[in-house]
Scaffold this active site. Structure first.
Site, short mmCIF file in Angstrom:
data_model
loop_
_atom_site.label_atom_id
_atom_site.label_comp_id
_atom_site.label_asym_id
_atom_site.label_seq_id
_atom_site.Cartn_x
_atom_site.Cartn_y
_atom_site.Cartn_z
N ARG A 121 -5.50 -9.50 5.93
CA ARG A 121 -5.74 -9.94 4.54
C ARG A 121 -6.87 -9.13 4.01
NH1 ARG A 121 -3.06 -12.42 0.40
NH2 ARG A 121 -4.40 -14.49 -0.37
N THR A 398 4.13 -9.33 -3.50
CA THR A 398 4.28 -9.51 -2.18
C THR A 398 5.71 -8.96 -1.66
OG1 THR A 398 3.08 -11.57 -2.24
CG2 THR A 398 4.28 -11.46 -0.37
N ASN A 418 -0.37 -8.75 -4.07
CA ASN A 418 -0.55 -10.18 -5.05
C ASN A 418 0.21 -10.08 -6.05
OD1 ASN A 418 -1.26 -12.68 -5.56
ND2 ASN A 418 -3.03 -12.13 -6.76
N ASP A 440 -6.41 -14.80 -5.86
CA ASP A 440 -6.03 -15.99 -4.79
C ASP A 440 -7.46 -16.75 -4.62
OD1 ASP A 440 -3.42 -15.77 -4.93
OD2 ASP A 440 -3.24 -14.40 -3.00
N GLY A 491 4.70 -15.97 -4.22
CA GLY A 491 3.45 -16.62 -4.59
C GLY A 491 3.36 -18.01 -3.99
O1 DON Z 1 -1.04 -14.45 -0.70
C1 DON Z 1 -0.50 -14.94 -1.34
O2 DON Z 1 -0.18 -16.26 -1.26
C2 DON Z 1 -0.10 -14.28 -2.80
N1 DON Z 1 -1.09 -13.13 -2.98
C3 DON Z 1 1.26 -13.85 -2.64
C4 DON Z 1 1.70 -13.19 -3.82
C5 DON Z 1 3.19 -13.10 -4.00
O3 DON Z 1 3.90 -13.60 -3.03
C6 DON Z 1 3.66 -12.44 -5.05
N2 DON Z 1 4.99 -12.29 -5.04
N3 DON Z 1 5.93 -12.51 -5.68
#
Ligand code: DON
Length: 588
Positions: A121, A398, A418, A440, A491
């Site tokens: 991360r 993501t 993100n 985030d 997300g």
């Molecule tokens: O780490 C996380 O929870 C977010 N940055 C994930 C973002 C995400 O899944 C966007 N896509 N669809």
């Protein structure tokens, strides 16, 4: 509240550049009747079929990336080798989420049954601080944590891949980078969804990077399906990484270009940040659901803790007997989700900085206690529900891919910038997009992020700290054997999408592909409403839930983009890739 809802849907629109309408499906009538008693309801997004093979499988967001992964498996590579190749290929062919300028999580189960998790991360820059997105009055400056140079955390993907390869890789590193170099240098053919995505993001990319022509088609026209997308600068950077490993990114020419880009746009990432970045091996989070073992990502993801909590919370209820998306099944799942997301907001953050009470949160007695406020007659009010009480605790776009190789090693990776195309900052001369992962963090206690998630001190910004994630790469075992590999982007909906897809297989008798195709819903405590995909609930389920006070809202865009693999009883692998995107499983 309206602002939250608006942001939420705009972002979903941005991520899911998908057709969004549930297609007519042709499954046998029998299975429908088994799933729903409503003749008007089509419970699947499409009738896409699974892919079957015996020697290995790669399920990812892009056909080219899956093809690359399988080529590596065929060349004698293991699941880690294929992971490295797919991660870099996605950075080229799936720029909205695939990345070298972002980060992610790697969950690995060896064929002998040992489990590992690697946290790559992003981290807050050393010059970051908890008020960096607030104005002099202490109010959030809109958009600052989402678009532009300040939105980026220190990228982790290249270090993560180098670490994974060092520990488990079989083939030479150079071999694993070659497909990505080729795809960037020679170009790849755009799908319709990719062309639409590039056209949509182009104006913002050009505003954020006024001096660089990234994402513009050379003839000035819009991109369309079938066009070849060449990325020469990116190819050069990938070659450096190919030659020098992690140093090809965190030092030398790439580091120089990245820091210069940051300085140009008043970003904070420095040479020291890059030099000091290292991914971290963490103890995998392991729990059970009935006779299944769930191996998943510990904090700084909230996804693993939340998934284990959700599974334990619903375990005592007869979901199979009640049936898929019936009012009782949905109600119990919503109420579990409400409680788990309230806990997430209160307790979860980077374990290197705050104490995260993982043991306590997943303790069956604690979870039993959380049901105390639940009443079947009426929706629990989110405003009246807070994160639970734990003795001794001081409060404080993501993409996912799954790989199984011939030996049975399994890899579950979720990786991200993100938001779709991250911060929209392209590092000049290097051709890659930077993440906007700083969003985030909880940029101010109680202020929702782009997914409407709120947080607190546990997830406040601090130099070198990692921001909380919802990503939930997971591996499931049954009787000591590999059962499945699952995960998705989305997300805040990642956790609930994994939860539903797993239950669809374990409880509702669906094949893996059906489980992926099945329509979904989502609740995250706040805002206090349940969103569902068109057709996801029957009229009967809607009527009954509304009569108990649930606020239901059709989500025009889709939820989740699952890429999963299931091992069938005879050992055959089923690849299940989401019909909502370009996602494709390739086997051999
Ligand atoms: O780490 C996380 O929870 C977010 N940055 C994930 C973002 C995400 O899944 C966007 N896509 N669809």
């Amino acid at each position: 509240m309206q602002k939250i809802l608006l942001t939420f849907s705009i972002l979903h629109f941005a991520f899911y550049i998908s057709t969004a309408t549930a297609q007519q499906v042709n499954e046998t009538k029998g299975f429908y009747q088994f799933l729903t008693d409503d003749p008007n309801q089509k419970p699947f997004f499409s009738d896409k079929k699974g892919v079957f093979a015996s020697n290995g499988m790669v399920a990812s967001a892009h056909p080219e990336a899956s093809r690359v992964g399988v080529e590596i498996l065929k060349a004698g590579g293991n699941a880690t080798d294929a992971t490295v190749a797919v991660q870099f290929a996605l950075a080229v062919v799936h720029p909205s989420a695939g990345n070298i300028g972002g980060g992610g999580f790697f969950v690995y189960r060896t064929a002998q049954g040992q489990n590992y998790t690697l946290d790559f991360r992003e981290k807050a820059p050393l010059k970051g601080n908890k008020d960096m997105y607030l104005d002099a009055q202490g109010n959030v400056v809109a958009g600052l944590s989402m678009t532009g140079h300040l939105a980026s955390g220190v990228p982790g993907s290249v270090d993560g891949m180098a670490e994974a390869h060092k520990k488990f890789g079989k083939l030479p590193w150079e071999t694993l980078l070659q497909p990505a170099v080729d795809l960037a240098e020679k170009g790849h053919i755009l799908t319709e969804k990719e062309a639409r995505g590039l056209n949509m993001v182009k104006p913002t990319v050009q505003k954020v990077n006024p001096n660089t022509p990234y994402f513009a088609k050379p003839d000035g026209q819009d991109w369309k399906a079938g066009d070849v997308f060449v990325q020469t600068d990116l190819a050069n950077i990938l070659r450096l990484i190919q030659k020098k490993g992690r140093k090809g990114f965190y030092k030398g020419q790439t580091a120089k270009l990245l820091v210069a880009e940051m300085q140009r746009g008043k970003g904070l990432i420095s040479k020291k940040d890059l030099r000091q970045y290292h991914s971290t091996w963490r103890e995998p989070l392991v729990g059970t659901y009935k006779n299944f073992k769930i191996i998943t990502m510990p904090p700084v993801s909230s996804g693993g803790v939340a998934l284990l909590q959700l599974m334990k919370l619903v375990e005592p209820y007869p979901l199979k007997r009640w049936g898929w998306n019936t009012d009782s099944t949905v109600q119990v799942m919503i109420e579990a989700e409400r409680r788990v997301y309230a806990d997430r907001a209160k307790f979860l953050g980077d374990p290197d900085f705050v104490k995260v009470p993982v043991q306590e949160l997943t303790d069956p007695n604690y979870l039993k206690e959380r049901w105390r406020s639940f009443d079947f007659a009426k929706a629990t009010d989110s405003k009246a529900l807070q994160g639970g009480t734990i003795a001794g605790y001081e409060s404080t776009e993501t993409t996912h891919f799954s790989i199984v190789d011939k030996e049975g090693n399994a890899s579950s990776v979720t990786t991200t910038l993100n938001g779709g195309y991250g911060s929209k900052v392209v590092v000049a001369g290097a051709g890659f997009l930077m993440n906007n992962e700083m969003d985030d963090f909880s940029i101010k206690p109680g202020v929702p992020n782009m997914f409407g998630l709120i947080g607190n001190k546990a997830n406040a910004i601090a130099p070198g700290k990692r921001m909380l994630s919802s990503m939930t790469p997971t591996i499931i075992e049954q009787n000591g054997k590999l059962h499945s590999v699952v995960g998705t982007p989305g997300g805040s909906t990642i956790i609930t999408s994994v939860f539903q897809t797993v239950l669809n297989v374990l409880e509702h008798g669906m094949s893996l592909q059906q489980a992926v195709n099945a329509l979904k819903f989502h609740h995250q405590w706040l805002p206090d409403k349940t969103v569902f995909e068109t057709n996801g609930f029957s009229e009967n389920t809607i009527k009954k839930l509304q009569s108990r006070g649930y606020i239901l809202e059709v989500q025009k865009n889709t939820i989740g983009r699952m890429d999963c693999i299931l091992v069938q009883p005879d050992g055959t692998l089923e690849g299940g890739s989401d019909p909502r995107g370009d996602d494709t499983s390739v086997g051999h």
